[in-house]
Design an enzyme around this catalytic site. Structure first.
Site, PDB file in Angstrom:
ATOM      1  N   HIS A   1      -6.169  -5.127  12.210  1.00  0.00           N
ATOM      2  CA  HIS A   1      -4.853  -4.497  11.475  1.00  0.00           C
ATOM      3  C   HIS A   1      -3.636  -4.206  12.291  1.00  0.00           C
ATOM      4  O   HIS A   1      -2.544  -3.815  11.857  1.00  0.00           O
ATOM      5  CB  HIS A   1      -4.806  -3.214  10.619  1.00  0.00           C
ATOM      6  CG  HIS A   1      -6.079  -3.240   9.674  1.00  0.00           C
ATOM      7  ND1 HIS A   1      -6.308  -4.159   8.836  1.00  0.00           N
ATOM      8  CD2 HIS A   1      -7.328  -2.580   9.681  1.00  0.00           C
ATOM      9  CE1 HIS A   1      -7.660  -3.888   8.266  1.00  0.00           C
ATOM     10  NE2 HIS A   1      -8.151  -2.942   8.753  1.00  0.00           N
TER      11      HIS A   1
ATOM     12  N   ARG B   1      18.186  13.061 -16.561  1.00  0.00           N
ATOM     13  CA  ARG B   1      16.696  12.512 -16.563  1.00  0.00           C
ATOM     14  C   ARG B   1      15.826  12.966 -17.236  1.00  0.00           C
ATOM     15  O   ARG B   1      15.407  14.223 -16.952  1.00  0.00           O
ATOM     16  CB  ARG B   1      16.398  12.229 -14.994  1.00  0.00           C
ATOM     17  CG  ARG B   1      17.396  11.783 -13.859  1.00  0.00           C
ATOM     18  CD  ARG B   1      17.478  10.206 -14.269  1.00  0.00           C
ATOM     19  NE  ARG B   1      16.093   9.640 -14.133  1.00  0.00           N
ATOM     20  CZ  ARG B   1      15.273   9.228 -12.848  1.00  0.00           C
ATOM     21  NH1 ARG B   1      15.959   9.471 -11.936  1.00  0.00           N
ATOM     22  NH2 ARG B   1      14.292   8.796 -13.045  1.00  0.00           N
TER      23      ARG B   1
ATOM     24  N   PRO C   1       3.318   8.387   5.450  1.00  0.00           N
ATOM     25  CA  PRO C   1       4.305   8.673   6.054  1.00  0.00           C
ATOM     26  C   PRO C   1       5.627   9.165   5.106  1.00  0.00           C
ATOM     27  O   PRO C   1       5.891   8.261   4.304  1.00  0.00           O
ATOM     28  CB  PRO C   1       4.550   7.388   7.140  1.00  0.00           C
ATOM     29  CG  PRO C   1       3.424   6.871   7.005  1.00  0.00           C
ATOM     30  CD  PRO C   1       2.694   7.031   5.801  1.00  0.00           C
ATOM     31  N   GLU C   2       6.083  10.163   5.043  1.00  0.00           N
ATOM     32  CA  GLU C   2       7.149  10.582   4.320  1.00  0.00           C
ATOM     33  C   GLU C   2       8.255  10.667   5.430  1.00  0.00           C
ATOM     34  O   GLU C   2       8.143  10.504   6.620  1.00  0.00           O
ATOM     35  CB  GLU C   2       6.913  11.813   3.511  1.00  0.00           C
ATOM     36  CG  GLU C   2       5.711  11.639   2.532  1.00  0.00           C
ATOM     37  CD  GLU C   2       5.481  12.838   1.654  1.00  0.00           C
ATOM     38  OE1 GLU C   2       6.541  13.533   1.332  1.00  0.00           O
ATOM     39  OE2 GLU C   2       4.434  12.943   1.161  1.00  0.00           O
TER      40      GLU C   2
ATOM     41  N   ARG D   1      -3.675  -0.860   5.279  1.00  0.00           N
ATOM     42  CA  ARG D   1      -3.325  -0.999   3.829  1.00  0.00           C
ATOM     43  C   ARG D   1      -2.285  -2.116   3.698  1.00  0.00           C
ATOM     44  O   ARG D   1      -1.928  -2.573   2.531  1.00  0.00           O
ATOM     45  CB  ARG D   1      -3.089   0.222   3.042  1.00  0.00           C
ATOM     46  CG  ARG D   1      -4.594   1.018   3.195  1.00  0.00           C
ATOM     47  CD  ARG D   1      -4.402   2.072   2.296  1.00  0.00           C
ATOM     48  NE  ARG D   1      -5.450   3.172   2.800  1.00  0.00           N
ATOM     49  CZ  ARG D   1      -5.613   4.666   2.342  1.00  0.00           C
ATOM     50  NH1 ARG D   1      -4.612   4.943   1.288  1.00  0.00           N
ATOM     51  NH2 ARG D   1      -6.600   5.291   3.054  1.00  0.00           N
TER      52      ARG D   1
END
Length: 276
Positions: free
Chosen positions: A93, A155, A2-3, A112
């Site tokens: 789960h 950066r 999921p983003e 997970r």
DNA sequence: ATGATGTCCTGGGCGC
DNA sequence: TGCGCCCAGGACATCA
């Protein structure tokens, strides 16, 4: 995985079952997902009504009428399932279950266990360590070419890695970063501080475009969220570059072949022909 | 301070 | 067929 768009779709899917509802029971089937679930988690939630649900970056924030906020991150494999209480045994789960006064069961399932569930008072939310160092929302007004350029300027790391960093901009994961770089024809290995003002503008447009389209696609699947077992599929989106190693690049007139490299232990899909 | 690497976790896919 | 290996990846912890 999921983003931002999947989290936003989840927020919209949960809202009808939770907003305005009272949570009468919380079942915690394990003490820890990725981090410890607070001992007083159930006690602080049971008997409370949900005021509203917000999203910040890839986090859901479920506001209660007590001014406590449930903080939830889906990690890699987390999802919510909404269904009427059928007294069926819980699935493997199923870690946390919220039962409402409308007899809805809102189940957090995460094979997970990279997800996270905690609670804090709304007055402490902004300074909470999960949120205090976060960059701007990619779909908000603050995020523009100038903003991104300033973040990138110092950066000395590849642009791919830098866009994944939630201190640059929030909500992007491996898939949408690959997509945005392919759309803008920028090499994933280009150093962040070498991105031009023009490229930064293009990246902002691409990121907004791809996230917006993904949210729209998720919205069209929302009916499935409430239907049957309420399981929301995350992989329905069509990606132009992600997972397409060996295929032709889809950029107009490119003719290149999608390649794959490893950056920071993660796969990057890109076109060596048009992404410079 | 910044960047690089390690860590958590399970299921699925692959090779032998 | 079954076993073991490796990979997927968000974000924090830790190291250089």
């Amino acid at each position: 995985m999921p983003e931002l768009p999947e989290v936003e779709t989840t927020r919209r899917g949960l809202a009808p079952a939770l907003e305005g509802a009272k949570i009468i029971r919380v079942i915690k089937r394990r003490d820890k997902i990725r981090i410890l679930i607070p001992d007083d988690f159930e006690k602080r939630i049971e008997g409370r009504k949900v005021a509203n649900i917000k999203r910040r970056a890839k986090y859901l924030q479920i506001y209660l009428d007590s001014d406590d906020v449930i903080i939830c991150h889906l990690g890699m494999s987390g999802k919510f399932i909404v269904k009427k209480n059928d007294n069926e045994p819980f699935a493997k789960h199923d870690h946390i279950i919220f039962q409402t006064d409308s007899d809805d069961m809102v189940i957090y399932n995460d094979p997970r266990r990279f997800g996270l569930m905690t609670i804090c008072h709304s007055s402490e939310l902004e300074q909470h360590k999960l949120f205090r160092d976060m960059a701007a929302e990619p779909l908000g007004n603050e995020f523009n070419g100038e903003y991104l350029l300033e973040k990138l300027a110092t950066r000395k790391t590849p642009i791919k890695t830098c866009l994944l960093d939630q201190k640059t901009v929030v909500g992007l994961g491996n898939i949408y970063v690959c997509e945005a770089l392919n759309m803008t024809k920028i090499s994933p290995t280009k150093m962040a501080n070498e991105i031009s003002a023009h490229e930064a503008e293009e990246l902002v447009s691409a990121i907004r475009n791809i996230l917006g389209r993904a949210i729209d696609a998720g919205g069209s699947s929302l009916k499935d969220f409430a239907r049957t077992d309420g399981d929301l599929g995350y992989f329905q989106h069509q990606f132009a570059i992600y997972g397409r190693e060996g295929e032709a690049c889809r950029n107009d007139g490119c003719g290149g072949t999608v390649g794959r490299i490893n950056q920071g232990g993660r796969s990057t899909f890109y076109c060596p022909e048009c992404q410079k």
